[in-house]
Scaffold this motif. Structure first.
Motif, short mmCIF file in Angstrom:
data_model
loop_
_atom_site.label_atom_id
_atom_site.label_comp_id
_atom_site.label_asym_id
_atom_site.label_seq_id
_atom_site.Cartn_x
_atom_site.Cartn_y
_atom_site.Cartn_z
N ALA A 44 43.55 18.65 24.47
CA ALA A 44 42.31 18.67 23.69
C ALA A 44 41.68 20.06 23.65
N ALA A 45 41.86 20.82 24.73
CA ALA A 45 41.24 22.15 24.82
C ALA A 45 42.17 23.27 24.41
N ALA A 46 43.37 22.93 23.94
CA ALA A 46 44.35 23.95 23.56
C ALA A 46 43.77 24.85 22.46
N GLY A 47 44.07 26.13 22.57
CA GLY A 47 43.59 27.09 21.58
C GLY A 47 42.34 27.84 22.02
N ARG A 48 41.73 27.41 23.10
CA ARG A 48 40.54 28.10 23.58
C ARG A 48 40.94 29.38 24.30
N ASP A 49 40.07 30.37 24.22
CA ASP A 49 40.33 31.66 24.88
C ASP A 49 39.00 32.21 25.37
N VAL B 23 49.32 26.47 28.96
CA VAL B 23 50.72 26.09 29.17
C VAL B 23 50.96 25.78 30.64
N ALA B 24 50.36 26.55 31.54
CA ALA B 24 50.52 26.27 32.97
C ALA B 24 49.94 24.91 33.32
N ARG B 25 48.76 24.60 32.81
CA ARG B 25 48.16 23.28 33.07
C ARG B 25 49.09 22.15 32.62
N PRO C 10 55.39 34.55 25.14
CA PRO C 10 56.06 33.29 24.76
C PRO C 10 57.36 33.06 25.52
N ALA C 11 58.09 34.13 25.83
CA ALA C 11 59.33 33.98 26.59
C ALA C 11 59.06 33.40 27.98
N LEU C 12 58.07 33.95 28.66
CA LEU C 12 57.74 33.46 30.00
C LEU C 12 57.26 32.01 29.95
N LEU C 13 56.35 31.72 29.04
CA LEU C 13 55.76 30.38 29.00
C LEU C 13 56.80 29.32 28.66
#
Length: 440
Positions: free
Chosen positions: A53-58, A73-75, A303-306
């Motif tokens: 739901a919170a994806a995209g926040r910074d 991504v970690a979450r 993106p490679a790491l994630l």
């Protein structure tokens, strides 16, 4: 600055699951402790939903915690991986006198892992390191047998030593900059000391010695958890520091090279499958350090790491799930597994080939991104070395796969639903991401 507690809702839900699970476990009878596992699983599912739901926040929460794509991504990865680990642990811990504590300790270590990924202040980083580590030490020794106790002692001593070095690095950074916030230009000595603790959590050289003993001495579900989940937070934390604090890409590249190479060499002739997976985990840490080395030098690094860390977590847990289902650690005991247990055998093959980086698994896409990031970041030689190590790793994975189909021994009959789910997830993620890359 943003002081809204809801920005930390995924972390708060994991904490709530651990606290409520602990309280429930104090009053539930022994034959109903499984309810705690469901409480923890619901908390993780809620955390995953809140993350989506919170994806995209910074934004920066409380001036010390980053809520950005790295943390998101970690979450999500920690939530999914910990759900799989709970599933594995539930079968092992059922009926134990302290069953509830197993689930609670897993949740607390997972919480520390998430905070490690989001930390944007060195003091928060240290607190997260301790929270991710201390429950894990306890889990490794939970069975109270001689092998597990020895493994836990080695794990603890290495973690304590590396933690002290990391604290010394924090002290040097604070003395030089007057702040514990992430700032560029830390002294080289401070950088090396800060690396110590995070390389320990990541399983990177030279702080990797605990991994084989912990993987062999702990129970199988605990081994799956400690060799997989804490790495997620460690690599995201390393990436943040490489972007904001470290200015030593060559040092990180050399550590990546040593880690992937030594991990592969040590895995070649392992006859214990848990030690083989542990050394494989070390080599995978080397590949994951490649995008860390080129952080800030290539747009592909993040993106490679994630993607790689998510793909690795699912695939490695799937391999350990087959080991738990089979109930044996000797490589020779897997002879004939395909005849007696075809579905777990298929899951094992998918996961092991996935760890190599074979299409259409998710790790294949992750490795392509890692190689591209290294090349794009000006470290073509590192991409070549990573590719060579990938080819070399085929040898020891095939040592495990070959007897599964060609052996004549009486392999144990296994039922491995978690392994099948993980294998299917790896293939589905690999195919979906591959299709997206082709469309672009």
């Amino acid at each position: 600055m943003n002081d809204n507690p809801l920005d930390l809702l995924p972390e708060l839900l994991i904490l709530a699951g651990a606290v409520i699970g602990l309280l429930a476990g104090m009053f539930l009878p022994r034959d109903r402790q499984r309810i705690v596992a469901w409480i923890c699983a619901l908390a993780l599912a809620g955390s995953l939903a809140a993350t989506v739901a919170a994806a995209g926040r910074d934004l920066m929460a409380y001036e010390a915690y980053a809520v950005d794509p790295l943390t998101t991504v970690a979450r999500a990865t920690v939530a999914v991986a910990t759900l799989l680990a709970l599933w594995l642990a539930a079968g092992w811990a059922r009926g134990a006198a302290r069953e509830a504590e197993v689930y609670v300790l897993i949740m607390l270590s997972a919480l520390g892992t998430v905070v490690l990924a989001g930390a944007d202040d060195l003091l928060v980083l240290v607190a997260a390191y301790l929270l991710a580590s201390i429950p894990a030490y306890t889990l490794v020794a939970f069975a109270k047998d001689a092998q597990g106790t020895e493994a836990a002692l080695k794990y603890y001593l290495m973690g304590a030593f590396m933690g002290v070095l990391m604290l010394a690095g924090v002290t040097l950074v604070y003395g030089a900059a007057g702040t514990t916030a992430y700032r560029p230009g830390a002294p080289v000595v401070a950088v090396i000391l800060l690396l110590a603790g995070l390389l320990f959590k990541a399983g990177g050289v030279p702080a990797h010695f605990w991994l084989p003993d912990a993987a062999e001495g702990a129970s199988r579900p605990v081994a799956a958890f400690v060799t997989t989940v804490p790495k997620i937070g460690a690599f995201v934390a390393l990436f943040r520091l490489a972007e904001d604090v470290f200015r030593e890409p060559l040092l990180l590249a050399l550590i990546a090279t040593a880690t992937m190479t030594l991990g592969n060499l040590a895995a070649f002739y392992q006859d214990n499958v848990r030690r083989l997976l542990a050394y494989s985990s070390i080599s995978q840490a080397g590949y994951l350090l490649v995008p860390v080395a080129v952080a800030g030098r290539s747009d592909l690094a993040e993106p490679a790491l994630l993607f790689y860390v998510a793909a690795y977590a699912i695939t490695n847990l799937g391999a350990f799930a087959v080991v738990q289902a089979a109930g044996t650690d000797r490589l020779s005991d897997y002879a004939g597994l395909a005849r007696r247990s075809p579905w777990p055998a298929a899951a094992l093959v998918v996961c092991l080939l996935g760890l190599v980086g074979t299409p259409p698994t998710a790790v294949f896409v992750g490795k392509l991104l890692v190689f591209a990031a290294a090349w794009d970041g000006g470290y073509a030689w590192l991409a070549v070395l990573a590719a060579v190590n990938t080819v070399a790793s085929v040898f020891y994975y095939l040592r495990w796969i070959r007897p599964v189909f060609a052996g004549e021994g009486a392999a144990p009959k296994a039922r491995g639903w978690p392994a099948l789910v993980a294998a299917a997830g790896s293939v589905a993620l690999g195919m979906a991401s591959g299709a997206l890359l082709l469309m672009r």
